[in-house]
Design a protein around this motif. Structure first.
Motif, PDB file in Angstrom:
ATOM      1  N   ALA A 210       0.827  -1.202   0.000  1.00 35.03           N
ATOM      2  CA  ALA A 210       0.000   0.000   0.000  1.00 35.03           C
ATOM      3  C   ALA A 210       0.863   1.255   0.000  1.00 35.03           C
ATOM      4  O   ALA A 210       0.584   2.229  -0.718  1.00 35.03           O
ATOM      5  N   ALA A 211       1.938   1.236   0.794  1.00 36.23           N
ATOM      6  CA  ALA A 211       2.863   2.367   0.809  1.00 36.23           C
ATOM      7  C   ALA A 211       3.587   2.504  -0.525  1.00 36.23           C
ATOM      8  O   ALA A 211       3.789   3.614  -1.031  1.00 36.23           O
ATOM      9  N   LEU A 212       3.959   1.374  -1.111  1.00 41.11           N
ATOM     10  CA  LEU A 212       4.631   1.409  -2.407  1.00 41.11           C
ATOM     11  C   LEU A 212       3.718   1.992  -3.481  1.00 41.11           C
ATOM     12  O   LEU A 212       4.166   2.770  -4.327  1.00 41.11           O
ATOM     13  N   GLY A 213       2.447   1.632  -3.444  1.00 40.24           N
ATOM     14  CA  GLY A 213       1.504   2.169  -4.427  1.00 40.24           C
ATOM     15  C   GLY A 213       1.407   3.683  -4.364  1.00 40.24           C
ATOM     16  O   GLY A 213       1.428   4.355  -5.409  1.00 40.24           O
ATOM     17  N   LEU A 214       1.315   4.225  -3.164  1.00 36.53           N
ATOM     18  CA  LEU A 214       1.254   5.682  -3.027  1.00 36.53           C
ATOM     19  C   LEU A 214       2.584   6.326  -3.411  1.00 36.53           C
ATOM     20  O   LEU A 214       2.608   7.375  -4.068  1.00 36.53           O
ATOM     21  N   ALA A 215       3.678   5.693  -3.006  1.00 39.31           N
ATOM     22  CA  ALA A 215       4.997   6.232  -3.364  1.00 39.31           C
ATOM     23  C   ALA A 215       5.172   6.259  -4.877  1.00 39.31           C
ATOM     24  O   ALA A 215       5.676   7.243  -5.442  1.00 39.31           O
ATOM     25  N   PHE A 216       4.750   5.196  -5.534  1.00 45.07           N
ATOM     26  CA  PHE A 216       4.860   5.127  -6.991  1.00 45.07           C
ATOM     27  C   PHE A 216       4.077   6.267  -7.635  1.00 45.07           C
ATOM     28  O   PHE A 216       4.556   6.923  -8.567  1.00 45.07           O
ATOM     29  N   GLN A 217       2.871   6.536  -7.131  1.00 44.35           N
ATOM     30  CA  GLN A 217       2.046   7.585  -7.720  1.00 44.35           C
ATOM     31  C   GLN A 217       2.608   8.977  -7.445  1.00 44.35           C
ATOM     32  O   GLN A 217       2.580   9.845  -8.321  1.00 44.35           O
ATOM     33  N   ILE A 218       3.100   9.188  -6.252  1.00 49.88           N
ATOM     34  CA  ILE A 218       3.697  10.491  -5.943  1.00 49.88           C
ATOM     35  C   ILE A 218       4.891  10.752  -6.867  1.00 49.88           C
ATOM     36  O   ILE A 218       5.048  11.850  -7.409  1.00 49.88           O
ATOM     37  N   ARG A 219       5.721   9.722  -7.049  1.00 52.55           N
ATOM     38  CA  ARG A 219       6.860   9.870  -7.956  1.00 52.55           C
ATOM     39  C   ARG A 219       6.379  10.131  -9.375  1.00 52.55           C
ATOM     40  O   ARG A 219       6.962  10.959 -10.094  1.00 52.55           O
ATOM     41  N   ASP A 220       5.299   9.464  -9.778  1.00 51.08           N
ATOM     42  CA  ASP A 220       4.716   9.687 -11.095  1.00 51.08           C
ATOM     43  C   ASP A 220       4.285  11.145 -11.258  1.00 51.08           C
ATOM     44  O   ASP A 220       4.531  11.766 -12.299  1.00 51.08           O
ATOM     45  N   ASP A 221       3.640  11.692 -10.237  1.00 50.64           N
ATOM     46  CA  ASP A 221       3.188  13.083 -10.288  1.00 50.64           C
ATOM     47  C   ASP A 221       4.363  14.043 -10.392  1.00 50.64           C
ATOM     48  O   ASP A 221       4.298  15.054 -11.112  1.00 50.64           O
ATOM     49  N   ILE A 222       5.434  13.751  -9.665  1.00 52.38           N
ATOM     50  CA  ILE A 222       6.617  14.608  -9.719  1.00 52.38           C
ATOM     51  C   ILE A 222       7.260  14.546 -11.103  1.00 52.38           C
ATOM     52  O   ILE A 222       7.622  15.580 -11.683  1.00 52.38           O
ATOM     53  N   GLN A 242      -4.826  18.688 -18.039  1.00 50.06           N
ATOM     54  CA  GLN A 242      -6.191  18.215 -17.825  1.00 50.06           C
ATOM     55  C   GLN A 242      -6.763  18.649 -16.482  1.00 50.06           C
ATOM     56  O   GLN A 242      -7.848  18.192 -16.097  1.00 50.06           O
ATOM     57  N   ALA A 243      -6.052  19.515 -15.780  1.00 55.08           N
ATOM     58  CA  ALA A 243      -6.509  20.057 -14.496  1.00 55.08           C
ATOM     59  C   ALA A 243      -6.813  18.952 -13.495  1.00 55.08           C
ATOM     60  O   ALA A 243      -7.842  18.954 -12.820  1.00 55.08           O
ATOM     61  N   LYS A 244      -5.887  17.993 -13.381  1.00 51.24           N
ATOM     62  CA  LYS A 244      -6.043  16.927 -12.401  1.00 51.24           C
ATOM     63  C   LYS A 244      -5.364  17.313 -11.091  1.00 51.24           C
ATOM     64  O   LYS A 244      -4.336  17.998 -11.080  1.00 51.24           O
ATOM     65  N   SER A 245      -5.924  16.845 -10.000  1.00 53.87           N
ATOM     66  CA  SER A 245      -5.274  17.024  -8.709  1.00 53.87           C
ATOM     67  C   SER A 245      -4.072  16.091  -8.624  1.00 53.87           C
ATOM     68  O   SER A 245      -4.159  14.909  -8.974  1.00 53.87           O
ATOM     69  N   THR A 246      -2.942  16.635  -8.190  1.00 52.44           N
ATOM     70  CA  THR A 246      -1.730  15.849  -8.024  1.00 52.44           C
ATOM     71  C   THR A 246      -1.069  16.236  -6.709  1.00 52.44           C
ATOM     72  O   THR A 246      -1.409  17.260  -6.092  1.00 52.44           O
ATOM     73  N   TYR A 247      -0.114  15.443  -6.284  1.00 55.52           N
ATOM     74  CA  TYR A 247       0.587  15.753  -5.047  1.00 55.52           C
ATOM     75  C   TYR A 247       1.377  17.059  -5.147  1.00 55.52           C
ATOM     76  O   TYR A 247       1.310  17.885  -4.229  1.00 55.52           O
ATOM     77  N   PRO A 248       2.126  17.298  -6.238  1.00 53.55           N
ATOM     78  CA  PRO A 248       2.801  18.602  -6.323  1.00 53.55           C
ATOM     79  C   PRO A 248       1.829  19.776  -6.374  1.00 53.55           C
ATOM     80  O   PRO A 248       2.114  20.841  -5.809  1.00 53.55           O
ATOM     81  N   ALA A 249       0.675  19.594  -7.039  1.00 50.45           N
ATOM     82  CA  ALA A 249      -0.292  20.685  -7.117  1.00 50.45           C
ATOM     83  C   ALA A 249      -0.857  21.009  -5.744  1.00 50.45           C
ATOM     84  O   ALA A 249      -1.088  22.182  -5.406  1.00 50.45           O
ATOM     85  N   LEU A 250      -1.083  19.989  -4.928  1.00 49.16           N
ATOM     86  CA  LEU A 250      -1.659  20.213  -3.592  1.00 49.16           C
ATOM     87  C   LEU A 250      -0.618  20.602  -2.557  1.00 49.16           C
ATOM     88  O   LEU A 250      -0.880  21.423  -1.675  1.00 49.16           O
ATOM     89  N   LEU A 251       0.577  20.009  -2.669  1.00 47.35           N
ATOM     90  CA  LEU A 251       1.579  20.157  -1.608  1.00 47.35           C
ATOM     91  C   LEU A 251       2.805  20.961  -2.023  1.00 47.35           C
ATOM     92  O   LEU A 251       3.626  21.285  -1.168  1.00 47.35           O
ATOM     93  N   ALA A 256       5.524  17.392  -1.882  1.00 46.43           N
ATOM     94  CA  ALA A 256       5.385  16.096  -2.540  1.00 46.43           C
ATOM     95  C   ALA A 256       6.596  15.212  -2.243  1.00 46.43           C
ATOM     96  O   ALA A 256       6.457  14.006  -2.003  1.00 46.43           O
ATOM     97  N   ALA A 257       7.784  15.811  -2.254  1.00 44.49           N
ATOM     98  CA  ALA A 257       8.999  15.050  -1.939  1.00 44.49           C
ATOM     99  C   ALA A 257       8.950  14.531  -0.504  1.00 44.49           C
ATOM    100  O   ALA A 257       9.360  13.400  -0.224  1.00 44.49           O
ATOM    101  N   ALA A 258       8.424  15.346   0.413  1.00 41.17           N
ATOM    102  CA  ALA A 258       8.296  14.916   1.804  1.00 41.17           C
ATOM    103  C   ALA A 258       7.278  13.786   1.932  1.00 41.17           C
ATOM    104  O   ALA A 258       7.473  12.838   2.706  1.00 41.17           O
ATOM    105  N   ALA A 259       6.191  13.879   1.181  1.00 43.66           N
ATOM    106  CA  ALA A 259       5.187  12.815   1.197  1.00 43.66           C
ATOM    107  C   ALA A 259       5.765  11.512   0.663  1.00 43.66           C
ATOM    108  O   ALA A 259       5.468  10.419   1.170  1.00 43.66           O
TER     109      ALA A 259
END
Length: 293
Positions: A210-222, A242-251, A256-259
């Motif tokens: 579960a942690a890997l899945g979120l980490a993978f997505q955060i890295r994808d957003d970056i 496409q105006a999607k919410s992403t970790y860099p956009a929110l944080l 995002a790097a800290a997350a």
């Protein structure tokens, strides 16, 4: 054995199994079969099948039992990419550095290719006669849950619903836990089910995944804002366009790097003290969070 040679050997195994599972391109209906092969054999990180082997390795599974679930999870992943790229979804023209399936062929063929790849994944598990009936049913249920409305498809629906809106962080995490994380969790579970994992070990490995899945997505957003289309093999800057919410956009980038770092700590904690050879799982986690594409 160091993790890297193991990963290279497993990559060869899953590529051979995928080739054997897919229909030949010269068999009728040729266009459909060629589209399926285009979707699956066009490269890719093969993270999910590698996680099947790595989780099996950590839990003492017979390696020959892992080929079918490794191929199955990659077939489901490939189907999801074909459909995700469709004009009605994310509408992308580039995947793994090549034209997406609906561009290389046509939209109807892409839809059918995705449907056929998903069916093929479950057939691969069901007919693996080296596994007992109980294991095959457990595999089928784990993959079905991850692929359906309670997993990947549900996450895609949330992603489409949230396009153009600013999602709160908990909602964004839930979206990606389903869209990206569910199949990663399934990959780890498929491998562990083939081994000697007890309930406590399965729970720890699920926490890692579960942690890997979120980490993978955060890295994808970056990477979406830092890398080029050539580096990514897909269209860069797509999320912002496409105006999607992403970790860099929110944080922000630092947030995002800290997350991402927090998810790395979560993965380390989940694996701490577990028996078995964990080096391949750790190597795959490092590759996922440090990758450049």
């Amino acid at each position: 054995m160091p993790a890297e040679p193991q990963l290279a050997r497993w990559l060869q195994r899953v590529e051979a199994r995928l080739e054997s599972e897919l229909p030949r391109g010269d068999q009728s209906p040729e266009r459909l079969h060629q589209a399926m092969r285009h979707a699956v054999l066009g490269g890719g990180k093969r993270l999910r099948p590698m996680l099947v082997y790595a989780a099996g390795c950590a839990t003492g599974a017979d390696e020959t039992l892992l080929d079918a679930p490794a191929a199955a999870v990659e077939l489901v992943h490939a189907y999801s990419l074909v459909h995700d790229d469709l004009p009605a979804m994310d509408d992308d023209d580039l995947r793994r550095g090549r034209p997406t399936v609906h561009v290389a062929f046509d939209e109807a063929t892409a839809i059918l290719a995705g449907d056929a790849l998903q069916a093929l994944a479950f057939a691969a598990l069901a007919r693996e006669d080296r596994a007992g009936a109980g294991l095959r049913v457990a595999w089928l249920l784990a993959l079905a849950d991850a692929a359906g409305a309670r997993g990947m498809c549900g996450g895609q629906a949330l992603d489409m619903d949230g396009t153009g809106a600013t999602l709160p962080l908990p909602e964004l995490e839930r979206l990606h836990a389903l869209k990206t994380g569910a199949l990663i969790r399934a990959a780890v579970r498929l491998g562990a089910l083939a081994g000697d994992a007890d309930a406590a070990t399965l729970a720890r490995l699920d926490e890692f995944a579960a942690a890997l899945g979120l980490a993978f997505q955060i890295r994808d957003d970056i990477l979406d804002i830092e890398a080029s289309s050539e580096q990514l093999g897909k269209t860069a800057g797509k999320d912002q366009a496409q105006a999607k919410s992403t970790y860099p956009a929110l944080l922000g980038r630092d947030g995002a790097a800290a997350a991402l770092a927090a998810q790395v700590e979560r993965m380390d904690a989940a694996l701490a003290g577990l028996p078995g050879d964990l080096a391949p799982l750790r190597a795959l986690a490092t590759m996922a969070v440090e990758r450049s594409h």
